[in-house]
Motif scaffolding. Structure first.
Motif, PDB file in Angstrom:
ATOM      1  N   THR A  41       0.852  -1.187   0.000  1.00 51.22           N
ATOM      2  CA  THR A  41       0.000   0.000   0.000  1.00 51.22           C
ATOM      3  C   THR A  41       0.886   1.233   0.000  1.00 51.22           C
ATOM      4  O   THR A  41       2.084   1.152   0.274  1.00 51.22           O
ATOM      5  N   ASP A  43       0.422   5.692   1.007  1.00 49.84           N
ATOM      6  CA  ASP A  43      -0.492   6.748   1.439  1.00 49.84           C
ATOM      7  C   ASP A  43      -0.649   7.791   0.332  1.00 49.84           C
ATOM      8  O   ASP A  43      -0.142   7.619  -0.785  1.00 49.84           O
ATOM      9  N   CYS A  48       5.310   4.254   1.054  1.00 52.13           N
ATOM     10  CA  CYS A  48       4.909   2.857   0.916  1.00 52.13           C
ATOM     11  C   CYS A  48       4.926   2.099   2.230  1.00 52.13           C
ATOM     12  O   CYS A  48       5.641   2.456   3.165  1.00 52.13           O
ATOM     13  N   ASP A  49       4.167   1.029   2.251  1.00 51.24           N
ATOM     14  CA  ASP A  49       4.145   0.113   3.382  1.00 51.24           C
ATOM     15  C   ASP A  49       3.941  -1.297   2.825  1.00 51.24           C
ATOM     16  O   ASP A  49       3.133  -1.494   1.917  1.00 51.24           O
ATOM     17  N   SER A  81      -1.921  -0.335   6.869  1.00 53.31           N
ATOM     18  CA  SER A  81      -2.414  -0.728   5.544  1.00 53.31           C
ATOM     19  C   SER A  81      -3.792  -0.141   5.277  1.00 53.31           C
ATOM     20  O   SER A  81      -4.026   0.476   4.233  1.00 53.31           O
ATOM     21  N   ASN A  84      -3.648   3.588   4.793  1.00 52.38           N
ATOM     22  CA  ASN A  84      -3.156   3.924   3.457  1.00 52.38           C
ATOM     23  C   ASN A  84      -4.255   3.753   2.423  1.00 52.38           C
ATOM     24  O   ASN A  84      -4.406   4.576   1.517  1.00 52.38           O
TER      25      ASN A  84
END
Length: 190
Positions: A41, A43, A48-49, A81, A84
């Protein structure tokens, strides 16, 4: 990048032969066998994550060839997650079979986050017995935009093993694992 590295023709063949705008019956069956998925994911600013979800096989529920849903249970409260997805609904999912066919499946699409009762109102056939004694707080509903293979070339073979009880683990608690100095008994064993 494809032009710079000379892979544009090869990439075009991959897009033409492998990338689908919906799940094939084989993809739906593959997802139904999986007990884990990796999530990607970002934002609203593109930060990123990467995350991981697991459950009994089929915890990612295939609603139809364009729709998936998976439950989110109570966790650490960060909701990275899901947060985001509220800001940027694009979700990447990677399912990997490490134990049998050594192949992966990428599924990308647009996610919406629903409270449990709200999504069950839309899709009453969602599974109810995913985690004994626990109910999902929310569900992630994905509208599939593309799905494609992740080749088996570098997927390692892993053997499922029984999970030891927490008191049998010779390591710190999760909350302390990366923040407390290591004691000799926590070192990995050969």
């Amino acid at each position: 990048m494809q032009r710079q590295l000379g892979t544009a023709d090869r990439a075009a063949r991959f897009y033409d032969q492998q990338v689908r705008s919906q799940l094939t019956s084989e993809m739906r069956e593959f997802i139904g066998r999986q007990a884990m998925v990796f999530l990607a994911t970002a934002d609203a600013h593109g930060e990123c994550d990467a995350s991981f979800r697991a459950g009994p096989p089929g915890f990612v529920h295939v609603i139809d060839d364009r729709t998936l849903a998976y439950p989110e249970f109570r966790g650490n409260g960060v909701l990275a997650s899901a947060g985001n997805m509220i800001e940027n609904p694009h979700l990447g999912m990677l399912f990997v079979d490490f134990t049998h066919h050594h192949v992966g499946l990428h599924v990308n699409g647009v996610a919406h986050v629903y409270r449990d009762a709200d999504l069950r109102g839309i899709h009453p056939g969602l599974p109810t017995d995913l985690a004994p004694g626990r109910s999902p707080e929310i569900w992630v509903h994905l509208t599939v935009e593309e799905a494609y293979i992740h080749c088996s070339k570098y997927i390692p073979h892993l053997e499922p093993a029984p999970r030891p009880a927490t008191h049998e683990l010779a390591r710190p608690k999760d909350a302390d694992y990366f923040t407390k100095p290591r004691m000799p008994q926590w070192a990995s064993r050969p």
